[in-house]
Design a protein around this motif. Structure first.
Motif, PDB file in Angstrom:
ATOM      1  N   LEU A 278       0.836  -1.194   0.000  1.00  0.00           N
ATOM      2  CA  LEU A 278       0.000   0.000   0.000  1.00  0.00           C
ATOM      3  C   LEU A 278       0.872   1.246   0.000  1.00  0.00           C
ATOM      4  O   LEU A 278       1.999   1.224   0.490  1.00  0.00           O
ATOM      5  CB  LEU A 278      -0.899   0.027   1.244  1.00  0.00           C
ATOM      6  CG  LEU A 278      -1.864  -1.133   1.471  1.00  0.00           C
ATOM      7  CD1 LEU A 278      -2.650  -0.910   2.766  1.00  0.00           C
ATOM      8  CD2 LEU A 278      -2.815  -1.287   0.301  1.00  0.00           C
ATOM      9  N   THR A 279       0.331   2.335  -0.521  1.00  0.00           N
ATOM     10  CA  THR A 279       1.015   3.620  -0.394  1.00  0.00           C
ATOM     11  C   THR A 279       0.846   4.117   1.050  1.00  0.00           C
ATOM     12  O   THR A 279       0.038   3.584   1.814  1.00  0.00           O
ATOM     13  CB  THR A 279       0.429   4.666  -1.347  1.00  0.00           C
ATOM     14  OG1 THR A 279      -0.916   4.969  -0.932  1.00  0.00           O
ATOM     15  CG2 THR A 279       0.419   4.157  -2.779  1.00  0.00           C
TER      16      THR A 279
ATOM     17  N   GLU B  20      -2.779   5.243   1.605  1.00  0.00           N
ATOM     18  CA  GLU B  20      -3.697   4.098   1.629  1.00  0.00           C
ATOM     19  C   GLU B  20      -3.601   3.391   2.981  1.00  0.00           C
ATOM     20  O   GLU B  20      -4.612   3.013   3.573  1.00  0.00           O
ATOM     21  CB  GLU B  20      -3.351   3.129   0.499  1.00  0.00           C
ATOM     22  CG  GLU B  20      -3.691   3.651  -0.881  1.00  0.00           C
ATOM     23  CD  GLU B  20      -3.043   2.841  -1.988  1.00  0.00           C
ATOM     24  OE1 GLU B  20      -3.298   3.159  -3.173  1.00  0.00           O
ATOM     25  OE2 GLU B  20      -2.279   1.903  -1.692  1.00  0.00           O
TER      26      GLU B  20
ATOM     27  N   VAL C 259     -10.827   8.133  -3.842  1.00  0.00           N
ATOM     28  CA  VAL C 259      -9.814   7.453  -4.653  1.00  0.00           C
ATOM     29  C   VAL C 259      -9.065   6.427  -3.806  1.00  0.00           C
ATOM     30  O   VAL C 259      -8.850   5.287  -4.229  1.00  0.00           O
ATOM     31  CB  VAL C 259      -8.831   8.474  -5.262  1.00  0.00           C
ATOM     32  CG1 VAL C 259      -7.715   7.758  -6.022  1.00  0.00           C
ATOM     33  CG2 VAL C 259      -9.575   9.435  -6.186  1.00  0.00           C
ATOM     34  N   PHE C 260      -8.664   6.821  -2.591  1.00  0.00           N
ATOM     35  CA  PHE C 260      -7.945   5.901  -1.712  1.00  0.00           C
ATOM     36  C   PHE C 260      -8.805   4.683  -1.367  1.00  0.00           C
ATOM     37  O   PHE C 260      -8.315   3.548  -1.351  1.00  0.00           O
ATOM     38  CB  PHE C 260      -7.522   6.607  -0.423  1.00  0.00           C
ATOM     39  CG  PHE C 260      -6.435   7.627  -0.614  1.00  0.00           C
ATOM     40  CD1 PHE C 260      -5.486   7.488  -1.616  1.00  0.00           C
ATOM     41  CD2 PHE C 260      -6.359   8.747   0.200  1.00  0.00           C
ATOM     42  CE1 PHE C 260      -4.486   8.435  -1.795  1.00  0.00           C
ATOM     43  CE2 PHE C 260      -5.362   9.689   0.039  1.00  0.00           C
ATOM     44  CZ  PHE C 260      -4.423   9.531  -0.963  1.00  0.00           C
TER      45      PHE C 260
ATOM     46  N   GLY D 110     -11.227   3.403  -3.133  1.00  0.00           N
ATOM     47  CA  GLY D 110     -11.316   2.564  -4.333  1.00  0.00           C
ATOM     48  C   GLY D 110     -10.064   1.736  -4.542  1.00  0.00           C
ATOM     49  O   GLY D 110     -10.127   0.546  -4.880  1.00  0.00           O
ATOM     50  N   ARG D 111      -8.903   2.357  -4.343  1.00  0.00           N
ATOM     51  CA  ARG D 111      -7.642   1.630  -4.524  1.00  0.00           C
ATOM     52  C   ARG D 111      -7.468   0.560  -3.457  1.00  0.00           C
ATOM     53  O   ARG D 111      -6.970  -0.537  -3.728  1.00  0.00           O
ATOM     54  CB  ARG D 111      -6.471   2.605  -4.501  1.00  0.00           C
ATOM     55  CG  ARG D 111      -6.470   3.499  -5.737  1.00  0.00           C
ATOM     56  CD  ARG D 111      -5.272   4.366  -5.961  1.00  0.00           C
ATOM     57  NE  ARG D 111      -4.404   4.665  -4.866  1.00  0.00           N
ATOM     58  CZ  ARG D 111      -3.708   5.811  -4.786  1.00  0.00           C
ATOM     59  NH1 ARG D 111      -3.858   6.740  -5.734  1.00  0.00           N
ATOM     60  NH2 ARG D 111      -2.889   6.035  -3.790  1.00  0.00           N
TER      61      ARG D 111
ATOM     62  N   ARG E 290      -9.841  -1.123  -1.952  1.00  0.00           N
ATOM     63  CA  ARG E 290     -10.718  -2.241  -2.288  1.00  0.00           C
ATOM     64  C   ARG E 290     -10.090  -3.129  -3.365  1.00  0.00           C
ATOM     65  O   ARG E 290     -10.137  -4.362  -3.285  1.00  0.00           O
ATOM     66  CB  ARG E 290     -12.075  -1.721  -2.763  1.00  0.00           C
ATOM     67  CG  ARG E 290     -12.956  -1.201  -1.628  1.00  0.00           C
ATOM     68  CD  ARG E 290     -14.199  -0.551  -2.157  1.00  0.00           C
ATOM     69  NE  ARG E 290     -15.152  -0.229  -1.079  1.00  0.00           N
ATOM     70  CZ  ARG E 290     -15.976   0.787  -1.100  1.00  0.00           C
ATOM     71  NH1 ARG E 290     -15.968   1.630  -2.134  1.00  0.00           N
ATOM     72  NH2 ARG E 290     -16.802   0.995  -0.091  1.00  0.00           N
ATOM     73  N   LYS E 291      -9.473  -2.504  -4.363  1.00  0.00           N
ATOM     74  CA  LYS E 291      -8.861  -3.278  -5.448  1.00  0.00           C
ATOM     75  C   LYS E 291      -7.655  -4.071  -4.961  1.00  0.00           C
ATOM     76  O   LYS E 291      -7.422  -5.213  -5.392  1.00  0.00           O
ATOM     77  CB  LYS E 291      -8.451  -2.342  -6.586  1.00  0.00           C
ATOM     78  CG  LYS E 291      -9.626  -1.757  -7.353  1.00  0.00           C
ATOM     79  CD  LYS E 291      -9.153  -0.812  -8.447  1.00  0.00           C
ATOM     80  CE  LYS E 291     -10.333  -0.206  -9.192  1.00  0.00           C
ATOM     81  NZ  LYS E 291      -9.895   0.762 -10.244  1.00  0.00           N
ATOM     82  N   LYS E 292      -6.871  -3.476  -4.060  1.00  0.00           N
ATOM     83  CA  LYS E 292      -5.669  -4.153  -3.590  1.00  0.00           C
ATOM     84  C   LYS E 292      -5.968  -5.238  -2.561  1.00  0.00           C
ATOM     85  O   LYS E 292      -5.359  -6.310  -2.582  1.00  0.00           O
ATOM     86  CB  LYS E 292      -4.692  -3.130  -2.993  1.00  0.00           C
ATOM     87  CG  LYS E 292      -4.067  -2.203  -4.025  1.00  0.00           C
ATOM     88  CD  LYS E 292      -3.042  -1.266  -3.380  1.00  0.00           C
ATOM     89  CE  LYS E 292      -2.359  -0.391  -4.426  1.00  0.00           C
ATOM     90  NZ  LYS E 292      -1.318   0.483  -3.830  1.00  0.00           N
TER      91      LYS E 292
END
Length: 224
Positions: free
Chosen positions: A150-151, A154, A192-193, A195-196, A198-200
C-alpha cells in the motif's frame, strides 16, 4: 494518525515535527498553550505531545482545560523535569503518559503508538479483522497471510478504519486524520484511496472489506 505537538523550544519542535512526519503521522504544531487550546477545540487528534513549561498557558493548565472540554485524545507529556512529584501532577492533570528529556526517538515512537492503540481499544500492535492483518509496528498489511503493498496514505486510511471498526467515518474525518490542518478538506481524494484499497485488498470481490454508507461515510465491513 493526526498528532498535535506543543513545544516552545523551536529546535525541538522542528525535530519532533520531522520525526513524526517521517513515521507517517500528520502533524499540527503549537509553540504556546493558548494556540494549542485553540487547536484542541478545532480538530480531533489521535495523540498530543505536550511540554509542561509552556508560555501563555502552562502545559498542566492546558491539559486540565482540554479535559474539562471533554477532549479524550491521549496526551504524552514531554518535559525536562524529572522529579517524580511533577510526573504525578502531570498524570493527575489528565495526561496518559510521561517522557523525560532527553529521550530516544524509538521510545517516543513506541509510547506514541501504544497510546494510540490503547485509546482505540487495540492494545495489540497487530490488528486483525477477518483475513486482514495490519501490523502497526512494521506498517505492513497482509490478507490471508499474503503481503499487500500500500502507499503511505492508503495505509493511513485503512489503519484509521481498522482502529474504529464499528464507527461510520466520514470523508471529512478521514481527511482530518491523515492530512495536516491546511489541507483542502473538500477534496474527494478519500474516494480514490478507498477505491484503490478495495482493489488491492479484495481484487476478486470476495471479501468486501469496506462498506460505503451513502451520504455518511465508510466503515469496515461487519461481515469480516
Amino acid at each position: 494518525m493526526r498528532v498535535l505537538i506543543v513545544e516552545d523550544d523551536a529546535r525541538l519542535l522542528t525535530q519532533l515535527d520531522q520525526l513524526m512526519q517521517q513515521n507517517g503521522y500528520s502533524v499540527d504544531l503549537a509553540d504556546d498553550g493558548q494556540k494549542a487550546l485553540f487547536l484542541f477545540r478545532e480538530y480531533p487528534y489521535d495523540l498530543a505531545i505536550v511540554d509542561i513549561g509552556l508560555p501563555v498557558l502552562d502545559g498542566l493548565d492546558l491539559i486540565r482545560q482540554v479535559r474539562k472540554d471533554h477532549v479524550t485524545s491521549p496526551i504524552l507529556i514531554l518535559t525536562a523535569r524529572d522529579r517524580w512529584q511533577e510526573k504525578v501532577e502531570g498524570l493527575e492533570a489528565g495526561a496518559d503518559d510521561y517522557l523525560t528529556k532527553p529521550f530516544h526517538n524509538e521510545e517516543l515512537l513506541a509510547r506514541a503508538k501504544a497510546l494510540i492503540r490503547r485509546a482505540a481499544g487495540q492494545p495489540n500492535p497487530a490488528i486483525e479483522r477477518g483475513p486482514i492483518r495490519l501490523d502497526t509496528l512494521s506498517e505492513e498489511v497482509f490478507v490471508n497471510n499474503a503481503y499487500v503493498e500500500l502507499t503511505a496514505y492508503e495505509y493511513k486510511v485503512l489503519e484509521y478504519l481498522l482502529m474504529n471498526p464499528n464507527k461510520i467515518v466520514s470523508k471529512t474525518e478521514l481527511t482530518e486524520h491523515i492530512y495536516d490542518q491546511d489541507f483542502d478538506l473538500d477534496s474527494n481524494v478519500i474516494e480514490v484511496f478507498i477505491g484503490r484499497l478495495r482493489k488491492k485488498i479484495d481484487p476478486d470481490g470476495s471479501i468486501k472489506p469496506i462498506d460505503t454508507l451513502r451520504g455518511r461515510g465508510y466503515r469496515i465491513s461487519r461481515q469480516l
